[in-house]
Scaffold this motif. Sequence first.
Motif, PDB file in Angstrom:
ATOM      1  N   ASP A 190      -5.771   4.490   0.987  1.00 26.95           N
ATOM      2  CA  ASP A 190      -5.366   3.609   2.068  1.00 26.95           C
ATOM      3  C   ASP A 190      -4.751   4.432   3.193  1.00 26.95           C
ATOM      4  OD1 ASP A 190      -4.879   1.117   3.347  1.00 26.95           O
ATOM      5  OD2 ASP A 190      -4.521   0.210   1.386  1.00 26.95           O
ATOM      6  N   ARG A 249      -0.646   1.252   6.317  1.00 29.16           N
ATOM      7  CA  ARG A 249      -0.680   0.173   5.328  1.00 29.16           C
ATOM      8  C   ARG A 249       0.219   0.506   4.135  1.00 29.16           C
ATOM      9  NH1 ARG A 249      -4.786  -3.565   4.486  1.00 29.16           N
ATOM     10  NH2 ARG A 249      -5.173  -2.711   2.401  1.00 29.16           N
ATOM     11  N   ARG A 281      -2.009  -5.830  -4.626  1.00 24.46           N
ATOM     12  CA  ARG A 281      -2.553  -4.472  -4.651  1.00 24.46           C
ATOM     13  C   ARG A 281      -3.770  -4.451  -5.559  1.00 24.46           C
ATOM     14  NH1 ARG A 281       1.377   0.032  -7.050  1.00 24.46           N
ATOM     15  NH2 ARG A 281       0.618  -0.806  -9.038  1.00 24.46           N
ATOM     16  N   PHE A 328     -12.922   0.403  -0.065  1.00 24.32           N
ATOM     17  CA  PHE A 328     -11.891   0.120   0.934  1.00 24.32           C
ATOM     18  C   PHE A 328     -12.317  -1.012   1.869  1.00 24.32           C
ATOM     19  CE2 PHE A 328      -9.864   0.720   5.045  1.00 24.32           C
ATOM     20  CZ  PHE A 328      -8.526   0.812   4.688  1.00 24.32           C
ATOM     21  N   GLN A 329     -13.542  -0.984   2.313  1.00 30.52           N
ATOM     22  CA  GLN A 329     -14.017  -2.001   3.263  1.00 30.52           C
ATOM     23  C   GLN A 329     -14.033  -3.393   2.650  1.00 30.52           C
ATOM     24  OE1 GLN A 329     -17.779  -0.322   4.412  1.00 30.52           O
ATOM     25  NE2 GLN A 329     -16.831   1.248   5.710  1.00 30.52           N
ATOM     26  N   SER A 384      -9.713  -4.072   1.694  1.00 29.06           N
ATOM     27  CA  SER A 384      -8.625  -3.945   2.675  1.00 29.06           C
ATOM     28  C   SER A 384      -8.366  -5.228   3.473  1.00 29.06           C
ATOM     29  CB  SER A 384      -8.880  -2.767   3.616  1.00 29.06           C
ATOM     30  OG  SER A 384     -10.112  -2.909   4.301  1.00 29.06           O
ATOM     31  N   ILE A 391      -4.164  -0.409  -1.502  1.00 29.04           N
ATOM     32  CA  ILE A 391      -5.202  -0.002  -2.444  1.00 29.04           C
ATOM     33  C   ILE A 391      -4.822   1.348  -3.020  1.00 29.04           C
ATOM     34  CG2 ILE A 391      -7.637   0.550  -2.728  1.00 29.04           C
ATOM     35  CD1 ILE A 391      -8.186  -1.226  -0.265  1.00 29.04           C
ATOM     36  N   LYS A 449     -11.045   4.886   5.654  1.00 24.75           N
ATOM     37  CA  LYS A 449     -11.216   3.828   6.646  1.00 24.75           C
ATOM     38  C   LYS A 449     -12.058   4.277   7.835  1.00 24.75           C
ATOM     39  CE  LYS A 449      -6.928   4.927   9.133  1.00 24.75           C
ATOM     40  NZ  LYS A 449      -6.805   6.248   8.527  1.00 24.75           N
TER      41      LYS A 449
END
Length: 328
Positions: free
Chosen positions: A11, A15, A199, A215-216, A219, A225, A327
Amino acid sequence: MKVNVDQYALDSRWREWQWHWQKQHRLAYWQNRLEWYLYPHLQQVPKFPLHVDFEISSLCNLQCPMCYRPQRKNANDGLMKLEDYKAGIEECARHKLYSIRLSWRGEPTLHPDLPEMVAFAREQGIREVSFITNGVRLDEALSRQLVEAGLGYLSVSIDGVGDTYEKIRYPAKFNETVDRLRTLRRLRDSLGKGFPRIRTNSIWSAIENNPQEYFQIFSPIVDFITINPDYDHTLKETQVDPNHVCQYLFQRMTIMWDGTIPLCICDKSKEIILGQLGKDSLQDIWRGSQLNGLRRMQQSGQTREIAPCTKCQRSLTTAIGNQRDVKK
């Protein structure tokens, strides 16, 4: 002294900072975090544990291939009695304990009294109540109850996406798990004023080929994460440094479902028993001669003479590193 050596972020720093900053009891949280690091580094013992793990269930509804459960010796599983739990919470509250976790070797959502347990701890003054779950039983009704009970956060173990997840977490279905998370997020935002925080966590091998995809997907739904290294729980013994001094003996206490109090959360087969919930004072155990003697053994380079420590892999964790670029 390695503190939190096996926790990694998948992450952004922003965040992650928000995860820590947006706590219900911010001042108490940061005090607890400072103590969490200082006591182990100074090798000083607080008057009472900084955190207590209540294993309200050692049962599980999945059989994940990377789990240590099959490697336990003399395993017997069950659910913690509500009256025993409440007695333990009352002692923790008298000592103004900051946090508890309602999980360890099993799935806490299998306990029918889970929402009541969360609510009771909050009513007694425990400021942060959390648990780790596979999320399979986290339907809308249970999610609503947990939000209303005052749950602080939960970590949902989701290893990989799509087919990878469904092979590891069989018979769970990936899309259904994602939908349950979305429902929980909706309920907490509408009813819980942003709590519980959510989480997700995955073993690294399940996502290492495409961490960006993981992640995509998650998130937009969850607050933070994380990833864990892969451990080989079939090992009978590890090459732990005899001079390794573990953080846990200066931070936290673990209580099994039947009230047994083992050495630590790595003593999965209760090779060292410190006491029994309901018979022994938690504070007396924490400050007692047996645990102090084990601390001194570690401090004097005798870690390998402590049976559970010879199987612990924390000090040998390969630093896979924080994955800050997912990200992009």
